[in-house]
Design an enzyme around this catalytic site. Structure first.
Site, short mmCIF file in Angstrom:
data_model
loop_
_atom_site.label_atom_id
_atom_site.label_comp_id
_atom_site.label_asym_id
_atom_site.label_seq_id
_atom_site.Cartn_x
_atom_site.Cartn_y
_atom_site.Cartn_z
N HIS A 71 -2.37 -2.74 -3.78
CA HIS A 71 -1.00 -2.25 -3.91
C HIS A 71 -0.09 -2.62 -2.74
CE1 HIS A 71 -2.27 0.89 -1.11
NE2 HIS A 71 -1.00 1.02 -0.83
C1 UD1 Z 1 3.60 3.47 0.02
C2 UD1 Z 1 3.49 3.24 1.53
C3 UD1 Z 1 2.13 2.66 1.86
C4 UD1 Z 1 0.99 3.50 1.26
C5 UD1 Z 1 1.24 3.68 -0.23
C6 UD1 Z 1 0.18 4.55 -0.87
C7 UD1 Z 1 5.63 2.70 2.63
C8 UD1 Z 1 6.43 1.62 3.25
N1 UD1 Z 1 4.49 2.31 2.02
O1 UD1 Z 1 3.57 2.19 -0.61
O2 UD1 Z 1 1.96 2.62 3.26
O3 UD1 Z 1 -0.24 2.84 1.45
O4 UD1 Z 1 2.53 4.28 -0.41
O5 UD1 Z 1 0.21 4.45 -2.26
O6 UD1 Z 1 6.01 3.85 2.69
N2 UD1 Z 1 6.52 3.84 -7.88
C9 UD1 Z 1 6.42 4.37 -9.14
N3 UD1 Z 1 5.89 5.61 -9.28
C10 UD1 Z 1 5.43 6.32 -8.21
C11 UD1 Z 1 5.52 5.75 -6.93
C12 UD1 Z 1 6.07 4.51 -6.77
O7 UD1 Z 1 6.81 3.75 -10.13
O8 UD1 Z 1 4.96 7.45 -8.40
C13 UD1 Z 1 7.15 2.53 -7.69
C14 UD1 Z 1 8.38 2.63 -6.78
O9 UD1 Z 1 9.52 2.95 -7.50
C15 UD1 Z 1 8.42 1.25 -6.16
C16 UD1 Z 1 6.96 0.88 -6.07
O10 UD1 Z 1 6.26 1.70 -7.01
O11 UD1 Z 1 9.10 0.36 -7.03
C17 UD1 Z 1 6.40 1.02 -4.69
O12 UD1 Z 1 6.52 2.34 -4.21
P1 UD1 Z 1 6.83 2.65 -2.66
O13 UD1 Z 1 6.86 4.10 -2.45
O14 UD1 Z 1 7.97 1.84 -2.22
O15 UD1 Z 1 5.63 2.03 -1.87
P2 UD1 Z 1 4.07 1.98 -2.12
O16 UD1 Z 1 3.70 0.61 -2.51
O17 UD1 Z 1 3.56 3.09 -2.96
#
Ligand code: UD1
Length: 354
Positions: free
Chosen positions: A204
């Protein structure tokens, strides 16, 4: 009465916070107020953890998920500041290295509220990772830095932290405390076929998912391995979006929904090998005596590499496949790098005495 505001937002933070909240409940003189930023918002990325791990309900839910880093962090800063002014806590506690960690720490420091950083001192020395920026800034503005490992202490020393006005303590890894506690409650995912041995994979990290060449190469390797060995991959929403948009072939991989923690712990302890780019899972593999192949070029948990429990392979297809098939790992899992079971107890007692 000491008042602590805990800032959470992303999946690994729910796991870390569960142990601290359990400890705080035993202290009548400590009040915890939980703020959930909403960074992770899908039910299977968030509420399942609160339900099954019995984490106290957040008093505030900010609903700030998605968007660019600046947008997400900026909105969090504004919303957290408002709460901190209203609640006026003695401490703000933040965990790890996410955008929620950074926003919590900056909001508090600017209001002269003391910040305690749990999982301090970790470094990958890769400044293009958002997590590296988050952890360096958070460490620098925290009053108490709780380090999980000896290496974390050394990293801070190298950066001159010994001369800063902050307390640095090696307390061990709070994630281990949670993993050990919840392992007794672990359970297989619903309808999971337990009869065929499997390997567990997660991918991820932005450094992989946002790089088309890397993500295609990783999935090509996994798909190839999947022709002969069973591969189970609980899919993070970020990775799902990329697989769909690049039309990546996953026909020999069993993709499943993100798992709750009790199921994840069961999967780890029953898997043969683990392949991952997650920080937490690298250590959980070690806690449950599983060889782990890391789909990154560097890691914060260097002690596991130095002792050949885990191996760094990056995203190169041949390297991933060859390592999976033939690398011989250390199997002396008696070694201890991460401390015992009383980590949150130590943390609360140090905060109390500061
Ligand atoms: C974040 C953390 C990372 C951690 C990870 C655990 C940062 C910079 N990164 O990364 O260090 O290892 O969490 O999982 O804070 N999304 C959904 N549904 C959700 C959550 C996210 O659809 O419940 C989507 C978001 O809208 C976004 C993408 O997934 O488009 C990434 O989510 P984001 O919170 O930006 O970062 P992670 O990759 O989860």
């Amino acid at each position: 009465m000491m008042k602590i505001v805990t800032i959470l937002g992303a999946r690994p933070q729910f796991i870390k916070a569960s142990s601290l909240s359990r400890e705080i409940k035993d202290h009548e003189d400590v009040e915890e107020i939980i703020v959930h930023t909403g960074q992770h918002y899908d039910d299977n990325m968030s509420s399942v953890f609160f339900d099954e791990m019995r984490i106290p309900k957040p008093k505030y839910y900010l609903g700030i998920g998605g968007g660019s880093h600046a947008e997400m962090t900026g909105k969090m800063l504004m919303a957290i500041e408002e709460i901190l002014i209203k609640e006026n806590p003695d401490w703000v506690v933040v965990f790890g290295d996410t955008n929620s960690t950074l926003a919590g720490a900056i909001s508090a420091a600017k209001l002269n509220i003391k910040v305690a950083h749990i999982e301090a001192g970790l470094r990958s020395y890769n400044m293009s990772m958002p997590e590296e920026v988050n952890r360096i800034v958070t460490d620098r503005i925290s009053c108490l830095l709780f380090c999980p490992t000896e290496q974390a202490i050394k990293n801070l020393s190298k950066e001159g932290f010994d001369s800063f006005n902050c307390g640095i303590h090696k307390v061990g890894d709070i994630m281990k405390e949670g993993a050990m506690y919840y392992s007794k409650l672990s359970k297989p995912p619903l309808h999971f076929d337990e009869t065929i041995p499997f390997n567990l994979v997660t991918v991820h990290r932005a450094e992989n998912t946002d790089d088309t060449i890397k993500i295609k190469s990783i999935f090509s390797a996994l798909n190839k391995i999947g022709e002969n060995s069973r591969i189970i991959l609980p899919l993070h929403p970020r990775t799902m979006k990329v697989i769909e948009s690049l039309n990546i072939d996953t026909s020999d991989i069993e993709l499943i929904e993100p798992l709750g923690y009790l199921e994840m712990i069961w999967m780890i302890s029953n898997s043969k090998k683990i392949l991952t780019d997650s920080g937490g899972l690298q250590k959980e593999a070690f806690f449950f005596s599983k060889p782990c192949i890391i789909l990154r070029e560097e890691t914060e948990w260097t002690e596991l590499i130095e002792n050949n429990f885990n191996i760094l392979v990056g995203s190169d297809k041949t390297k991933i496949i060859d390592t999976f098939e033939s690398h011989v790992f250390n199997s002396n899992y008696e070694m201890d790098f991460y401390g015992g079971s009383q980590i949150s107890k130590k943390i609360i007692s140090i905060i109390n005495e500061y």
